[in-house]
Structures are given as structure tokens and as C-alpha cells.
Design an enzyme around this catalytic site. Structure first.
Site, PDB file in Angstrom:
ATOM      1  N   TYR A   1       7.454  -3.283 -12.251  1.00  0.00           N
ATOM      2  CA  TYR A   1       7.013  -3.696 -10.817  1.00  0.00           C
ATOM      3  C   TYR A   1       5.783  -4.864 -10.657  1.00  0.00           C
ATOM      4  O   TYR A   1       5.052  -4.864 -11.834  1.00  0.00           O
ATOM      5  CB  TYR A   1       6.065  -2.302 -10.369  1.00  0.00           C
ATOM      6  CG  TYR A   1       5.395  -2.828  -8.982  1.00  0.00           C
ATOM      7  CD1 TYR A   1       6.009  -2.811  -7.782  1.00  0.00           C
ATOM      8  CD2 TYR A   1       4.112  -2.873  -9.176  1.00  0.00           C
ATOM      9  CE1 TYR A   1       5.469  -3.354  -6.690  1.00  0.00           C
ATOM     10  CE2 TYR A   1       3.325  -3.261  -8.006  1.00  0.00           C
ATOM     11  CZ  TYR A   1       3.919  -3.564  -6.821  1.00  0.00           C
ATOM     12  OH  TYR A   1       3.430  -3.901  -5.518  1.00  0.00           O
TER      13      TYR A   1
ATOM     14  N   CYS B   1      -4.009  -4.101   3.390  1.00  0.00           N
ATOM     15  CA  CYS B   1      -4.855  -4.312   4.572  1.00  0.00           C
ATOM     16  C   CYS B   1      -4.912  -5.306   5.537  1.00  0.00           C
ATOM     17  O   CYS B   1      -5.525  -5.544   6.459  1.00  0.00           O
ATOM     18  CB  CYS B   1      -6.272  -3.904   4.235  1.00  0.00           C
ATOM     19  SG  CYS B   1      -6.655  -1.997   3.557  1.00  0.00           S
TER      20      CYS B   1
ATOM     21  N   ASP C   1      -3.768 -13.943  -0.882  1.00  0.00           N
ATOM     22  CA  ASP C   1      -4.349 -12.709  -1.748  1.00  0.00           C
ATOM     23  C   ASP C   1      -5.527 -13.085  -2.665  1.00  0.00           C
ATOM     24  O   ASP C   1      -6.124 -12.366  -3.022  1.00  0.00           O
ATOM     25  CB  ASP C   1      -3.004 -12.111  -2.570  1.00  0.00           C
ATOM     26  CG  ASP C   1      -3.181 -10.729  -3.229  1.00  0.00           C
ATOM     27  OD1 ASP C   1      -3.658  -9.998  -2.652  1.00  0.00           O
ATOM     28  OD2 ASP C   1      -2.834 -10.830  -4.410  1.00  0.00           O
TER      29      ASP C   1
ATOM     30  N   ARG D   1       8.621  -5.006  -1.324  1.00  0.00           N
ATOM     31  CA  ARG D   1       7.736  -6.361  -1.344  1.00  0.00           C
ATOM     32  C   ARG D   1       8.864  -7.476  -1.179  1.00  0.00           C
ATOM     33  O   ARG D   1       9.833  -7.386  -1.211  1.00  0.00           O
ATOM     34  CB  ARG D   1       7.082  -6.568  -2.691  1.00  0.00           C
ATOM     35  CG  ARG D   1       5.923  -5.500  -3.023  1.00  0.00           C
ATOM     36  CD  ARG D   1       4.880  -5.923  -2.060  1.00  0.00           C
ATOM     37  NE  ARG D   1       3.760  -5.087  -2.754  1.00  0.00           N
ATOM     38  CZ  ARG D   1       2.570  -5.434  -2.450  1.00  0.00           C
ATOM     39  NH1 ARG D   1       1.913  -6.565  -2.319  1.00  0.00           N
ATOM     40  NH2 ARG D   1       1.552  -4.439  -2.667  1.00  0.00           N
TER      41      ARG D   1
END
Ligand code: OXD
Ligand code: MN
Length: 595
Positions: free
Chosen positions: A197, A250, A277, A377
């Protein structure tokens, strides 16, 4: 051919351990990537999507047990437990190496070792740092090629230097019980085993650019933060930059690519995305705080992304993108996820690769019944983004005017407030709490303290991290960015969101920048400065009137008294005596002001 001796020596050591059949160095060439894509498609590791509607796009499914970051299996292997601190799992480095090497031993037999030389930050910038990731996964190679700058020019920039980060990734058997994501900050080393992942295996991202880099930043006097960076251009053409920290899933990507409401667009307002990010920030020659986005792409959450919530993110995914764990429309050979549109495909496979009936979707069991996994994603090149900043590739970075913290809070936090000064702003960041999301395994929707949105990513003792923030403030002095907190997620008594969010968040960003420029006054409250009624523009909002805005900005004494008690418990139980005095003082001030 790699010339750097320290890199070669380590590759030889790792080859002897994992025993690959072949070694391929990723040179950054399109020919090599094309060959790897073809190979991944031939083995089923990736699926080529509709070349007409999604050129250069692929679908990948991870193992069903391997869909999110595993915080409980993520370790900081510093020399002492104390150095890792109370918010990290710790393992003794010698024990960890032994355990990991036992797991990794011979695990590349019958496989190829891919050597990925990558730069976090524009190649050659003084902000940038280099890593070498070894992996046995083509999916990892192709994702790293989107998320970072990869290839021979990185090796050229490295030259003979020994200043680089080692990263070993072994898929092994994707065995959950032997999954470990380990960081050795004192050795500049990351080892990740038994996962495929992204957040666990794209080692440049969370592992290097946050956990290892936060430790380097503390020692070298700079900051690595879980922050988006955006530039807000006003009608005069001036661009001011904001860095904002929110916990995973969020809305960082949405805020970073915000499209201003129509009336603002007509006036000439624009938002430019520098990053969604991670921010690396240094004090520049002019004494201000400058930031770069060390990444080269977006590893965004797919569900909820659509042409209303984030048209720029959606546009970014229309070519050369890798989708992970979304639904596959077999009629069109395209992808779909919950919240993309109201037309779920009728002949499709879900994220597990099973036949999927959208009519059986049950909100109470999203993971079991959705087409796309809630943490599915897209990995999209930053250059695809229609609002990518002209400064994106600038090695110099952008000067930050405001730092914004935020989380998902149903009640306590008002729509926006400003800290009294930098030290109080560090307190505002340190007391951040948010409801957990699907980005990490574990229960979703539980409020947990997540200081600066860095709880899962700070590579050392978090009390020292707070001290580092305070020290940076001392160095920045009156050139320090102003610090704010926002909450887009306030709920009314019926459980409805009170603030429209998305593009309308621009109304709040405008107040923030007005405050930075000293253009508007504010009301002092126990928690900091809150906008005066009238200073947040609500013209044109259907569902927000003056009363609702007043409620959104209200600082409720009872709620905050309970909050202060909770903060006190969190500080005491987590940091004890190590909590910097400035933060204890801010808590005392809060309590005194509430009385
Ligand atoms: C991410 C995360 O993927 O925070 O950015 O989990
Ligand atoms: Mn993140």
C-alpha cells in the site's frame, strides 16, 4: 551504472540479503517505464485503462488486507525509546534490523530488484534531499516515478556524496502478521516489509519526507510538515502563500486546489497549488519562512473527488495516472468511485476485483459494499493539475505568510481563529484533535489528539518537536508567519454541516490574509482572535446567514472548559515534564481566560 561508492556498497549488501534474480536501475527514461508497464500488465499487477478517455492510466488492486497505512506496525527505531517519544512505537535498532533481515532474507528470489534513485524536491535545490529505494514491485517503481523526481540526473546530483537515505522495500508474502514499516533516523534508513500500500511503500513520502525529514529538520534547523501549500492571487496579481496542516483525508487536496466562488473569480482571484500533503520549510536569507513541496505528484483520496468538489484534482487524474483500489467499469474500461457521479457502472468489479452490484451499497458497511475502497487513491503527476503554481519547480520555494491548522471537529473549534502570537500558535497546533479517517487502519470517526497533524509522522519525541517549533519562532521573530486554526466540519444539532466548505473556504482564507496584512480587526476571545461579524463575506451563500455565521464563530465557554480539561489530560499523560513551558503557560492562560 551507479558510480557512487556508498550506494553501490549498500546495494551489494542488500543483494546478498534478498537475493534477486536481476537488478534494474531506474534511469528515468520513458522506454524503461513503458517496458515495466507492459510487464505489469502481462502479469495482472496493473490493468491498462481506456486509452482514449484515460490515456496512460492504469488500475492496480492491493491485497485485501493491505489498503491503508498501518500505524500500529510503524516503528521509530531510535537508539532509545525515549528518543522516539510517547507518540511512536519503538523497537531497539539492533533487534529491529535482525527481525527485518530475517523477514527480508531471500525474499527477492525469482524477482527483480529495482533501484530507484529519487530526489525529494527539485533536483539540485538546496532544499532537496536524495533517497535510493530498492523494491521488488513494479507498481512501486511507477508510483515513485510520479510522486518523486527519479533517474540518472538524481545520481548526477548526488555525485560521490554519502548524504542520502536508504530505503528497502520487500513485498514478501504481504503477510499482515509480519508487516513492519521501520525507520532508523540515526542511520538514515527505512525498511518496509510485507506491504504494497502506497503510504507504507512509497518510501519517499511519509517515511522519508515526514518521519526521517522531521528528525533531520530538527537537527539542521528546518521543518518537515504534513502541510499543503497554496498561493492565493488577488485581483492586483499579488500572490500570498499559505501552508496548512490537516490530518489525513480531511481535505488538504481540496483546499490546495480550491476554485474561488464565481464572484471572486470575476474579480480576478485565483488559487495556485504548490503542494497537497507535505511542506519542507527553511528560513530564507530575508529572514522569512520559505517552503517547497518535496513531492512531484498527488497521492489523493479518490472517493468524494468530483467535478464540483475538486475539478482540478479530477482533471489531474485524466492522464498518466495510477488508480488503486477503485471500481473498474468493464463496459467502458474506465474507473469509478463513490462520489464521482450519480451513475455507478452496472457491469463492474469492485476494489477487490469481484463482480459488484451498486444497488447493494450500504453506508454502514462501506468497506464491504462499496465499489471503491474508502481509502482508494489516485497517483497523478503534479504537472497535470490545471492550477499548478508557476513556483512548483522552483528550488527556492515560496514565502509563507500564514500557517493554518485544522481538523474534523463536530463542535469545539470555530470556523476560524487566530493565535495571539507564534508561541500561542504552537499551542493551537499542539492541541489539534480530529476524527480519524480511513487513511489508516483502525476505527474511523473517533476524536484523537493529532498535534500539527503530525502524530503518525513525527520521527522523534513530540515534546522536542514542539520545542523545535518554538525555537523556529525565536529565529523568525517578527518575520514569522501568523498562525490560524480552521474547522470546516462544524455540525448543527441535526448533524448537518454548517459551512459549505470547498470553494467557499476561500472566504476564510481572505480573512486570514487580511489579518496577516493588518487590514481587519478581530475580537479577542479565550482561545484567540475570532473574526468580527461582517468580516467573513457570506454574500451569495444560500445556507449561511448572519445567525449561522455567528454560531460558526461562537466560542462556547462550557465546550472549551471541557476541551481545556481534555488538553490538560492529554499533555500530562503523554508528555509529562517534557512538555515545553510555553505550552503549559498557554494552557494556563486559556483556563484563566475561560474563568
Ligand atoms: C496520505 C495520508 O496518504 O496522510 O497523505 O495518509
Ligand atoms: Mn497525508
Amino acid at each position: 551504472m551507479i558510480k557512487n561508492k556508498s550506494v553501490n556498497a549498500w546495494i551489494e549488501e542488500m543483494k546478498a540479503l534478498v537475493k534477486p534474480d536481476n537488478v534494474v536501475v531506474i534511469d528515468g527514461s520513458e522506454e524503461l517505464y513503458e517496458k515495466l508497464r507492459a510487464e505489469a500488465c502481462s502479469t495482472g499487477e496493473m490493468i491498462k485503462l481506456n486509452e482514449e478517455t484515460l490515456p496512460g492510466c492504469y488500475l492496480h488492486r492491493t491485497a485485501v488486507n493491505d489498503v491503508a497505512r498501518v500505524e500500529d506496525r510503524t516503528f521509530i527505531c531510535a537508539k532509545t525509546k525515549e528518543a522516539a517519544g510517547p507518540t511512536n512505537n519503538w523497537m531497539d535498532p539492533q533487534e529491529a534490523y535482525k527481525m527485518l533481515y530475517d523477514i527480508a532474507k531471500d525474499s527477492y528470489k525469482g524477482r527483480t530488484m529495482y533501484v530507484i534513485p529519487y530526489s525529494m524536491g527539485p533536483v539540485g535545490s538546496e532544499f532537496s534531499k536524495i533517497g535510493i529505494e530498492l523494491t521488488d514491485s513494479i507498481y512501486v517503481v511507477l508510483n515513485m516515478a510520479i510522486m518523486t523526481r527519479v533517474g540518472n540526473d538524481v545520481l548526477d546530483a548526488l555525485g560521490d556524496s554519502e548524504d542520502w537515505i536508504k530505503g528497502l522495500h520487500c513485498r514478501c508474502e504481504i503477510d499482515e502478521s509480519k508487516r513492519y514499516i521501520c525507520h532508523f533516523p540515526e542511520d538514515n534508513t527505512i525498511i518496509s516489509v510485507n506491504s504494497g500500500y502506497g503510504g507504507n511503500v512509497l518510501l519517499g513520502k511519509k517515511c522519508f519526507a515526514l518521519r526521517i525529514a522531521s528528525f533531520l529538520g530538527k537537527n539542521e534547523g528546518w521543518m518537515a510538515e504534513h502541510m499543503l501549500i497554496l498561493g492565493l492571487e488577488n485581483p492586483k496579481g499579488e500572490v500570498k502563500y499559505i501552508a496548512a496542516a490537516f490530518p489525513s483525508a480531511c481535505g488538504k487536496t481540496n483546499l490546495a486546489m480550491l476554485i474561488p466562488p464565481e464572484k471572486y473569480r470575476k474579480q480576478g482571484y485565483k488559487v495556485w497549488c504548490v503542494g497537497d500533503d507535505i511542506a519542507w520549510m527553511r528560513i530564507g536569507e530575508d529572514g522569512r519562512l520559505w517552503a517547497i513541496n518535496p513531492e512531484n505528484g498527488f497521492f489523493g483520496v479518490a472517493p468524494g473527488t468530483n467535478d464540483k468538489s475538486n475539478p482540478n484534482a479530477l482533471a489531474s487524474t485524466r492522464k498518466n495516472t495510477i488508480f488503486t483500489n477503485v471500481a473498474h467499469d468493464l463496459d467502458t474500461n474506465e474507473v469509478w468511485w463513490e462520489g464521482l457521479n450519480d451513475n455507478p457502472p452496472t457491469n463492474a468489479l469492485n476494489w477487490r476485483g469481484e463482480e459488484w452490484d451498486y444497488k447493494k451499497y450500504d453506508k454502514a458497511d462501506k468497506v464491504g459494499t462499496s465499489g471503491a475502497h474508502p481509502n482508494s487513491r489516485f497517483t497523478a503527476p503534479a504537472e497535470n493539475c490545471p492550477c499548478i503554481s508557476s513556483e512548483f519547480n522552483s528550488g527556492k520555494g515560496v514565502p509563507i505568510s500564514a500557517i493554518v491548522f485544522g481538523g474534523r471537529r463536530a463542535k469545539a473549534a470555530p470556523l476560524v481563529y487566530q493565535s495571539r502570537d507564534w508561541d500561542h500558535g504552537v499551542f493551537v497546533g499542539a492541541v489539534m484533535a480530529s476524527e480519524t479517517t480511513a487513511a489508516a487502519t483502525g476505527k474511523v470517526g473517533v476524536v484523537r489528539h493529532d498535534p500539527m497533524a503530525m502524530r503518525p509522522f513525527c520521527g522523534y519525541h513530540m515534546a522536542e518537536y514542539f520545542q523545535h517549533w518554538l525555537d523556529m519562532g525565536d529565529k523568525l521573530g517578527d518575520k514569522a508567519p501568523k498562525i490560524f486554526n480552521v474547522n470546516w466540519f462544524r455540525l448543527d444539532d441535526e448533524g448537518n454541516f454548517m459551512w459549505p466548505g470547498f470553494g467557499d473556504n476561500m472566504r476564510v482564507l481572505n480573512w486570514i490574509l487580511d489579518r496577516c496584512e493588518g487590514k481587519v480587526d478581530a475580537k479577542e476571545t479565550a482561545i484567540g482572535y475570532v473574526p468580527n461579524a461582517g468580516d467573513i463575506d457570506i454574500e451569495g451563500l444560500d445556507d449561511v446567514n448572519a445567525d449561522i455565521l455567528a454560531e460558526l464563530l461562537n466560542v462556547d465557554k462550557d465546550v472549551w472548559t471541557a476541551e481545556a480539561k481534555d488538553i490538560e489530560e492529554f499533555f500530562a499523560s503523554t508528555f509529562g515534564d517534557k512538555l515545553p513551558a510555553e505550552l503549559a503557560e498557554s494552557l494556563n492562560t486559556l483556563k484563566a481566560k475561560l474563568n
